[in-house]
Enzyme design. Structure first.
Site, short mmCIF file in Angstrom:
data_model
loop_
_atom_site.label_atom_id
_atom_site.label_comp_id
_atom_site.label_asym_id
_atom_site.label_seq_id
_atom_site.Cartn_x
_atom_site.Cartn_y
_atom_site.Cartn_z
N GLU A 188 40.62 32.43 44.65
CA GLU A 188 41.34 31.83 43.52
C GLU A 188 42.75 31.40 43.95
O GLU A 188 43.33 30.48 43.37
CB GLU A 188 41.42 32.82 42.33
CG GLU A 188 40.05 33.30 41.81
CD GLU A 188 39.32 32.30 40.90
OE1 GLU A 188 39.71 31.12 40.84
OE2 GLU A 188 38.33 32.73 40.26
N ARG A 244 43.98 22.44 31.83
CA ARG A 244 43.52 23.78 32.18
C ARG A 244 42.12 23.74 32.81
O ARG A 244 41.77 24.61 33.61
CB ARG A 244 43.52 24.70 30.94
CG ARG A 244 43.17 26.13 31.31
CD ARG A 244 43.52 27.14 30.25
NE ARG A 244 43.13 28.46 30.72
CZ ARG A 244 43.41 29.60 30.12
NH1 ARG A 244 44.08 29.59 28.99
NH2 ARG A 244 43.01 30.75 30.63
N HIS A 255 29.55 29.29 39.10
CA HIS A 255 28.86 30.00 38.02
C HIS A 255 27.35 29.86 38.16
O HIS A 255 26.59 30.79 37.86
CB HIS A 255 29.31 29.45 36.65
CG HIS A 255 30.69 29.90 36.26
ND1 HIS A 255 31.38 29.39 35.20
CD2 HIS A 255 31.51 30.85 36.80
CE1 HIS A 255 32.57 29.99 35.10
NE2 HIS A 255 32.66 30.87 36.07
N HIS A 268 32.32 37.07 42.20
CA HIS A 268 32.79 35.84 41.54
C HIS A 268 33.58 34.96 42.53
O HIS A 268 33.33 33.76 42.65
CB HIS A 268 33.64 36.21 40.32
CG HIS A 268 34.26 35.03 39.64
ND1 HIS A 268 33.51 34.13 38.89
CD2 HIS A 268 35.53 34.57 39.61
CE1 HIS A 268 34.32 33.19 38.42
NE2 HIS A 268 35.54 33.43 38.85
P1 NAD Z 1 35.75 43.40 39.28
O1 NAD Z 1 36.49 43.57 38.04
O2 NAD Z 1 34.28 43.66 39.27
O3 NAD Z 1 36.43 44.30 40.41
C1 NAD Z 1 35.88 44.31 41.69
C2 NAD Z 1 35.59 45.75 42.19
O4 NAD Z 1 36.81 46.34 42.62
C3 NAD Z 1 35.03 46.67 41.14
O5 NAD Z 1 34.08 47.53 41.73
C4 NAD Z 1 36.26 47.45 40.70
O6 NAD Z 1 35.94 48.70 40.13
C5 NAD Z 1 36.99 47.60 41.99
N1 NAD Z 1 38.44 47.80 41.90
C6 NAD Z 1 39.29 47.22 41.03
N2 NAD Z 1 40.55 47.51 41.36
C7 NAD Z 1 40.50 48.32 42.44
C8 NAD Z 1 41.49 48.95 43.25
N3 NAD Z 1 42.79 48.75 43.04
N4 NAD Z 1 41.06 49.73 44.26
C9 NAD Z 1 39.74 49.89 44.53
N5 NAD Z 1 38.77 49.31 43.82
C10 NAD Z 1 39.15 48.52 42.80
O7 NAD Z 1 35.92 41.92 39.87
P2 NAD Z 1 37.15 40.90 39.89
O8 NAD Z 1 36.94 40.07 41.07
O9 NAD Z 1 38.44 41.57 39.68
O10 NAD Z 1 36.92 40.01 38.59
C11 NAD Z 1 35.81 39.16 38.48
C12 NAD Z 1 35.61 38.81 37.03
O11 NAD Z 1 36.76 38.11 36.54
C13 NAD Z 1 34.43 37.91 36.78
O12 NAD Z 1 33.67 38.40 35.70
C14 NAD Z 1 35.05 36.58 36.41
O13 NAD Z 1 34.25 35.83 35.55
C15 NAD Z 1 36.32 37.03 35.75
N6 NAD Z 1 37.37 36.02 35.71
C16 NAD Z 1 37.98 35.78 34.54
C17 NAD Z 1 39.00 34.86 34.45
C18 NAD Z 1 39.73 34.66 33.16
O14 NAD Z 1 40.53 33.72 33.06
N7 NAD Z 1 39.52 35.49 32.17
C19 NAD Z 1 39.40 34.16 35.60
C20 NAD Z 1 38.77 34.42 36.80
C21 NAD Z 1 37.74 35.37 36.84
N1 GLY Z 2 40.11 30.86 35.32
C1 GLY Z 2 40.25 29.66 34.57
C2 GLY Z 2 41.22 29.72 33.46
O1 GLY Z 2 41.84 30.72 33.22
O2 GLY Z 2 41.36 28.77 32.73
#
Ligand code: NAD
Ligand code: GLY
Length: 360
Positions: A188, A244, A255, A268
């Site tokens: 990202e 955005r 996705h 992701h």
């Molecule tokens: P995640 O939340 O699954 O975390 C990844 C792993 O790391 C998990 O097993 C978690 O328990 C572990 N973890 C978290 N923090 C830790 C730490 N400090 N130390 C050790 N382990 C840790 O994955 P992610 O990559 O953080 O997030 C992916 C999700 O975010 C997807 O569902 C995606 O769709 C979403 N997303 C949302 C937006 C938005 O704008 N809302 C933007 C981008 C991604």
């Molecule tokens: N990750 C895309 C957005 O927040 O718009």
């Protein structure tokens, strides 16, 4: 990069909020919420994150006089679904949480997206703050108010826009993050440079080894720059009517990969990385950029330890999965492509014949 914590703002008039970035800022949570006259807080987290970071957070909140409850959700993208959402809502009712109770999301994007959606709909809306603990959540998902869960038929298909009251980004949390998760967050970061800031992209090319090695100063600069750019974009277009959508570079393809492979199989960030390579390739074949620019995107992602080859799903399956994308309008898939490094654009006119050359 200053060693001291920095504060940015997401400027959304009366819903503006700070993003506090730095080493140790998790310890500021209690003071922050006490200043907002919060008395009750419910922390949403999972066992993996809790093992490292729940105790300091609880100490900070309790030390500021707050009553604190904690709710655990199962770890992993496969649990970012309706069942987990319902379980948390039930737990809040059991705890007699009120509309004024503050939800605190402590974890990665999965925890943040679910907690934020709970906050959007519990008693028609309650306040929440984000304490993101993965790089991906620190540079992207915790900022901007997109919340939601997956559906078997599509990623992030059920959700709401609901802005947090604050984002506390403690860069120390990255010390316990597995390297595969760190790389996923770098996807990202690369995205931000590719769509918006060629100078930052060149900085990433120079510092990617330091980032992979978890160098604190390099990570802090990458987080601050990514958050600053994301905050600008969200302030200009909160509900994604325009620019955005550019933040979804690589996501239409990504996705589709996540859905096809089963949520949680490809992280992701990994799916987005392979998706960005496809999007850059489509941009080059459309004559929008030189193939050299697409090569730079692919090489940087590879050096960050990310996959640069999308799986072979078959053309028909790709198209059927992408037809469910949230950017589809009047049946047309809208792709985010590059018109240059640091310059993204939304395009609808990509011929199927060209997509067939790229999607296996
Ligand atoms: P995640 O939340 O699954 O975390 C990844 C792993 O790391 C998990 O097993 C978690 O328990 C572990 N973890 C978290 N923090 C830790 C730490 N400090 N130390 C050790 N382990 C840790 O994955 P992610 O990559 O953080 O997030 C992916 C999700 O975010 C997807 O569902 C995606 O769709 C979403 N997303 C949302 C937006 C938005 O704008 N809302 C933007 C981008 C991604
Ligand atoms: N990750 C895309 C957005 O927040 O718009």
């Amino acid at each position: 990069m200053d060693a001291d914590p920095q504060t940015l703002e997401v400027a959304l008039a009366e819903r503006s909020y700070p993003i506090r970035i730095g080493s140790g800022v998790i310890h500021e949570a209690g003071t922050l919420l006490a200043a907002q006259r919060v008395r009750d807080a419910v922390v949403i987290t999972n066992a993996t994150v809790a093992a490292h970071w729940l105790a300091p957070l609880q100490r900070s909140l309790a030390g500021a006089g707050l009553r604190v409850e904690t709710t655990m959700i199962p770890d992993g993208e496969a649990h970012k679904n309706w069942d987990t959402l319902y379980m948390v809502l039930t737990r809040l009712l059991e705890l007699r949480a009120e509309r004024s109770t503050m939800l605190v999301a402590l974890g990665g994007g999965v925890v943040g997206d679910i907690a934020g959606f709970v906050a959007a709909i519990y008693q028609r809306g309650m306040p929440f703050i984000q304490i993101p603990t993965t790089l991906l959540a620190q540079v992207d998902s915790s900022v901007g108010g997109k919340t939601g869960v997956n559906h078997p038929l599509g990623k992030n298909m059920i959700g709401a826009f609901h802005q947090p009251r604050a984002v506390l980004i403690d860069t120390d949390c990255l010390r316990t993050l597995p390297s595969r998760e760190l790389a996923a967050g770098l996807a990202e970061v690369v995205k931000v440079g590719a769509i918006r800031d060629a100078v930052f992209f060149a900085w990433l090319e120079k510092h990617v080894d330091a980032l992979v090695a978890c160098d604190p100063a390099a990570l802090a600069h990458a987080i601050q720059t990514s958050c600053r750019i994301k905050a600008e974009i969200v302030a200009a277009d909160e509900r994604e009517h325009g620019e955005r959508a550019l933040l979804n570079f690589g996501h239409t393809f990504g996705h589709a990969i996540e859905n096809a492979m089963g949520y949680g199989q490809w992280l992701h960030g990994e799916a987005v990385a392979a998706g960005m390579v496809v999007a850059a390739e489509v941009s080059a074949r459309s004559g929008r950029i030189d193939s050299g620019v697409a090569d730079r995107v692919r090489v940087l992602l590879g050096r960050a330890g990310l996959p640069t080859q999308a799986p072979a799903l078959g053309f028909e399956r790709w198209m059927s999965l992408m037809a469910r994308d949230k950017k589809v309008q009047a049946g047309a898939i809208r792709f985010v492509l590059l018109d240059g490094l640091g310059q993204a654009v939304v395009a609808t006119e990509v011929p199927d014949s060209l997509l067939r050359e790229v999607l296996r």
